[in-house]
Each structure stands twice: as structure tokens, then as C-alpha cells.
Motif scaffolding. Structure first.
Motif, short mmCIF file in Angstrom:
data_model
loop_
_atom_site.label_atom_id
_atom_site.label_comp_id
_atom_site.label_asym_id
_atom_site.label_seq_id
_atom_site.Cartn_x
_atom_site.Cartn_y
_atom_site.Cartn_z
N GLU A 14 3.70 -1.58 5.95
CA GLU A 14 2.40 -1.70 6.64
C GLU A 14 1.96 -0.35 7.18
N ASN A 15 2.90 0.41 7.77
CA ASN A 15 2.55 1.72 8.31
C ASN A 15 2.11 2.68 7.21
N ALA A 16 2.78 2.58 6.06
CA ALA A 16 2.43 3.45 4.94
C ALA A 16 1.03 3.13 4.43
N VAL A 17 0.71 1.85 4.33
CA VAL A 17 -0.62 1.44 3.86
C VAL A 17 -1.69 1.87 4.86
N THR A 18 -1.41 1.66 6.14
CA THR A 18 -2.38 2.05 7.18
C THR A 18 -2.61 3.55 7.15
N LYS A 19 -1.52 4.33 6.97
CA LYS A 19 -1.64 5.79 6.90
C LYS A 19 -2.48 6.20 5.71
N LEU A 20 -2.28 5.54 4.57
CA LEU A 20 -3.05 5.85 3.38
C LEU A 20 -4.53 5.56 3.60
N VAL A 21 -4.82 4.40 4.23
CA VAL A 21 -6.21 4.05 4.52
C VAL A 21 -6.83 5.09 5.45
N GLN A 22 -6.07 5.54 6.45
CA GLN A 22 -6.57 6.55 7.38
C GLN A 22 -6.90 7.85 6.65
N GLU A 23 -6.01 8.27 5.76
CA GLU A 23 -6.24 9.51 5.02
C GLU A 23 -7.50 9.42 4.16
N LYS A 24 -7.70 8.29 3.50
CA LYS A 24 -8.87 8.14 2.63
C LYS A 24 -10.16 8.05 3.45
N LEU A 25 -10.10 7.36 4.59
CA LEU A 25 -11.29 7.28 5.45
C LEU A 25 -11.66 8.66 5.96
N GLU A 26 -10.68 9.43 6.39
CA GLU A 26 -10.95 10.77 6.91
C GLU A 26 -11.48 11.69 5.82
N LEU A 27 -10.97 11.52 4.59
CA LEU A 27 -11.50 12.30 3.46
C LEU A 27 -12.97 11.96 3.23
N LEU A 28 -13.30 10.69 3.25
CA LEU A 28 -14.69 10.27 3.07
C LEU A 28 -15.58 10.82 4.19
N ARG A 54 -10.67 8.23 17.58
CA ARG A 54 -11.05 6.88 17.97
C ARG A 54 -10.11 5.89 17.28
N THR A 55 -10.03 4.70 17.82
CA THR A 55 -9.27 3.63 17.18
C THR A 55 -10.20 2.83 16.28
N TYR A 56 -9.63 2.29 15.21
CA TYR A 56 -10.43 1.51 14.27
C TYR A 56 -9.53 0.48 13.62
N GLN A 57 -9.89 -0.79 13.76
CA GLN A 57 -9.10 -1.87 13.20
C GLN A 57 -9.57 -2.18 11.79
N THR A 58 -8.62 -2.18 10.85
CA THR A 58 -8.93 -2.55 9.47
C THR A 58 -8.09 -3.75 9.08
N ARG A 59 -8.37 -4.32 7.93
CA ARG A 59 -7.58 -5.46 7.46
C ARG A 59 -6.16 -5.05 7.08
N TYR A 60 -5.92 -3.75 7.01
CA TYR A 60 -4.59 -3.25 6.66
C TYR A 60 -3.81 -2.73 7.86
N GLY A 61 -4.37 -2.90 9.06
CA GLY A 61 -3.70 -2.43 10.27
C GLY A 61 -4.64 -1.62 11.13
N THR A 62 -4.19 -1.30 12.34
CA THR A 62 -5.01 -0.55 13.29
C THR A 62 -4.73 0.94 13.18
N ILE A 63 -5.79 1.73 13.01
CA ILE A 63 -5.67 3.18 13.01
C ILE A 63 -5.93 3.64 14.44
N ASN A 64 -4.94 4.21 15.07
CA ASN A 64 -5.05 4.56 16.49
C ASN A 64 -5.78 5.88 16.73
N GLU A 65 -5.67 6.82 15.79
CA GLU A 65 -6.28 8.14 16.00
C GLU A 65 -7.03 8.57 14.74
N LEU A 66 -8.09 7.88 14.44
CA LEU A 66 -8.93 8.25 13.31
C LEU A 66 -9.72 9.50 13.66
N GLN A 67 -9.61 10.53 12.83
CA GLN A 67 -10.30 11.80 13.08
C GLN A 67 -11.73 11.72 12.51
#
Length: 267
Positions: A14-28, A54-67
Motif C-alpha cells: 500500500e505504501n509503495a502504491v501511494t508513493k507511486l501515486v504521489q510521484e505521478k501527481l507531483e510530476l503532473l 498538503r495532505t490529499y486522500q486518494t483511493r490508494y491511500g493518504t498522501i501526507n505531504e503532496l508537493q
């Protein structure tokens, strides 16, 4: 060889998936602000000015420090989410689907709390599911075609829970337009089926634009034909064959029903 407990493995995944989602969101987000500053912004010149967290809740987990990047003048606003939005719309969509499936607001609230840890009161759930009622109301008030070759009317009884559970009539109107396409024109809930109830349904259909009807098909409910002719005096009327067959069955001996049905199909 060391064996990783199943719950620990699930947490790692779950942490790996959430981290991947965070990386892709920050890239976008980075690409979005670059394009905004270079091509979209029309006002006074502005430049990049770091990020905020900021924090952001996704269906794949909560991102606590979205840049989230920002510009020096404060013009940029991402299209990925609203300024104060803290969660994707997926949870609200799930709540609406659960509500549509027949769960009460209190049951939905308990489920959300147990699964996601979110404190959703029945009132909050009611506010979210109110969008369902808005969609239904818009659909029920939508304009209709001017002419229908056939309008079928039928009353269905379903059990509804209000103060108590009891059967109530659902007035269902289906039409066939000039292209031969069938469509549900409307459904109306309330009480026991009656000719007065159908009269109000027919008035609504006509007020919404269905002014020309060639044929009305319905059962032999007392007063229904008079109500239909009152609203559509130029239309022909035909009693539903299915209802005629059903009304005939009780008058046939059990031993003769199979043979009778075969003969009736030919008719």
C-alpha cells in the motif's frame, strides 16, 4: 529465509502504491505549472516560487505531504483539485452507489467509518446522497418528444420503507417514439393505483411536451380509460394483452391451462 507477515506485506504494498501515486501527481503538477507560466497565463509576468505541502486522500491511500508548486504572483491553480479539496471524489461516489443500492444513511455512515476511518454522520451522508435526488428530479422534469406512437401505462407495487414498510404503487409510463425507440417517460410513486393518480401522470407527460399520442395501452383499471381519453382525446386505446391473459387464467381449469395457453398464443 525470513518470512514477511501478510499484514506487513500489505502495508508495504500500500505504501509503495501511494508513493507511486504521489510521484505521478507531483510530476503532473510540475508540468502543469510550467505550461501555465509559458503558454496559458495572460497577465503580468510571474515565475515559479517553490512548493507548499498538503495532505490529499486518494483511493490508494493518504498522501501526507503532496508537493504542490506555486508561482510568485499566486495566479496558478491546478486543475487536478480545488484549492480546499482534501479528497478525490471517489468516496462520495461510493457513498452514492451504496445509497442507490438500498443502504440507509446510518448504515452507509457506519460502513465508511469502519473502512476508511472517516467520521461521516448520517446527516453528512444525506447531504452527499441528495445529489441522487437532484439527478432524479432533473430526469423526471426533462422535456419529452412531441409525438409518441404508443404510450404504455402500468402500475407496479413495491415495498417502501417510510414510517413502516408497506406496498405502494409505482406509476410507470413507457413510450415508443416515431423512430420506434422505447424509453421510460416517467415513474411516479404514491399510495394505491387509481385512475386519479394516472390522470395526474398523464397531465405531467403532456405538460412536458408529449402532446400527440396515437395509441394508449394499459390494463382495465376502472376509470383509467376515461382519464386517458380526457388528456388525449384523439388517441386510440387498447387493453394490454398480457393483462388480458392474466385476467383470463383464473377462469380456466388447471388441467386445461396448458392447452388453453397454446391456443391463446395463436390468437
Amino acid at each position: 529465509m525470513t518470512t514477511i507477515p501478510e499484514n506487513a506485506f500489505n502495508d508495504l504494498l500500500e505504501n509503495a502504491v501511494t508513493k507511486l501515486v504521489q510521484e505521478k501527481l507531483e510530476l503532473l503538477l510540475r508540468e502543469e505549472i510550467k505550461n501555465y507560466i509559458s503558454n496559458e497565463h495572460q497577465g503580468p509576468r510571474t515565475t515559479l516560487n517553490g512548493n507548499y505541502k498538503r495532505t490529499y486522500q486518494t483511493r490508494y491511500g493518504t498522501i501526507n505531504e503532496l508537493q504542490v508548486p506555486r508561482d510568485r504572483k499566486g495566479y496558478f491553480q491546478t486543475r487536478l483539485f480545488q484549492p480546499y479539496q482534501r479528497r478525490e471524489g471517489w468516496l462520495e461516489e461510493a457513498i452514492i452507489h451504496m445509497y442507490k443500492g438500498g443502504m440507509s444513511t446510518r448504515e452507509v455512515a457506519k460502513f465508511v467509518e469502519s473502512m476508511f476511518g472517516s467520521q461521516y454522520s448520517p446527516t453528512t451522508v444525506s447531504n452527499i446522497t441528495h445529489t441522487v435526488m437532484e439527478d432524479i428530479e432533473q430526469w423526471q422534469k426533462r422535456p419529452l418528444e412531441k409525438r409518441y406512437s404508443v404510450i404504455y401505462l402500468d402500475g407496479l407495487y413495491v415495498k417502501l420503507k417510510r414510517n413502516t414498510v408497506s406496498s405502494e404503487a409505482v406509476y410507470l409510463a413507457m413510450g415508443i417514439d416515431e423512430k420506434g425507440i422505447r424509453q421510460i417517460l416517467g415513474f411516479y410513486i404514491g399510495g394505491h393505483e387509481s385512475s386519479n393518480g394516472w390522470r395526474e401522470v398523464l397531465k405531467d407527460l403532456k405538460n412536458r411536451g408529449a402532446t400527440d399520442v396515437l395509441l394508449g395501452v394499459f390494463d382495465g383499471l376502472p376509470g383509467l380509460e376515461e382519464a386517458f381519453r380526457e388528456i388525449y382525446p384523439k388517441a386510440d386505446v387498447q387493453h394490454c394483452v398480457v393483462h388480458k391473459v392474466r385476467a383470463t387464467f383464473p377462469k380456466i381449469r388447471v388441467v386445461d391451462k396448458t392447452e388453453f395457453l397454446d391456443d391463446l398464443k395463436l390468437v
